[in-house]
Design a protein around this motif. Structure first.
Motif, PDB file in Angstrom:
ATOM      1  N   THR A  67      45.924  47.017  37.872  1.00 33.60           N
ATOM      2  CA  THR A  67      45.025  47.515  38.966  1.00 33.60           C
ATOM      3  C   THR A  67      44.497  46.351  39.837  1.00 33.60           C
ATOM      4  N   GLU A  68      44.442  46.422  41.172  1.00 36.60           N
ATOM      5  CA  GLU A  68      44.173  45.358  42.048  1.00 36.60           C
ATOM      6  C   GLU A  68      42.672  44.978  41.913  1.00 36.60           C
ATOM      7  N   HIS A  69      41.917  45.628  41.029  1.00 36.45           N
ATOM      8  CA  HIS A  69      40.590  44.990  40.583  1.00 36.45           C
ATOM      9  C   HIS A  69      40.418  44.103  39.476  1.00 36.45           C
TER      10      HIS A  69
END
Length: 113
Positions: A67-69
């Motif tokens: 994920t981009e998190h």
């Protein structure tokens, strides 16, 4: 909330008046329930995506790779949690970001308080 989630927006538009009236009734009931809970000091715990995982308020149900998190942050909320004052009634059930290469913390979520 779950009853409303099962009815998609386009289905709701195409539904007959009785279904629309029922959905509006469910929405009104949800708003009234939220107002009563708030009046008695019960607050909902709904973390936003990207917010840091807090084992005191969240329960990790699964990890989401790629994920981009950052690793260890909330990606998805399955179920809201609740607390009354400082006392936790139910932890928010969440999905947590996992670093695929395991660079941070071995790819594990820190669930210690």
């Amino acid at each position: 909330r779950r009853a409303l989630a099962t009815l998609k927006a386009d289905e709701r538009e195409a539904a007959d008046d009785s279904v629309k009236a029922m959905a509006e009734g469910v929405e009104m009931t949800e708003r009234q329930l939220a107002a009563v809970l708030e009046r008695h000091g019960i607050k909902e715990i709904t973390p936003k995506p990207g917010e840091r995982f807090d084992p005191n308020h969240h329960e990790a149900m699964f990890e989401v790779p790629g994920t981009e998190h950052p690793t260890g942050s909330v990606v998805h909320v399955l179920e809201a949690g609740y607390k009354i004052g400082d006392r936790l009634l139910r932890a928010a059930r969440v999905g947590v970001a996992k670093n695929e290469d395991g660079a941070q913390n071995g790819g594990k979520v820190d669930t210690t308080a």
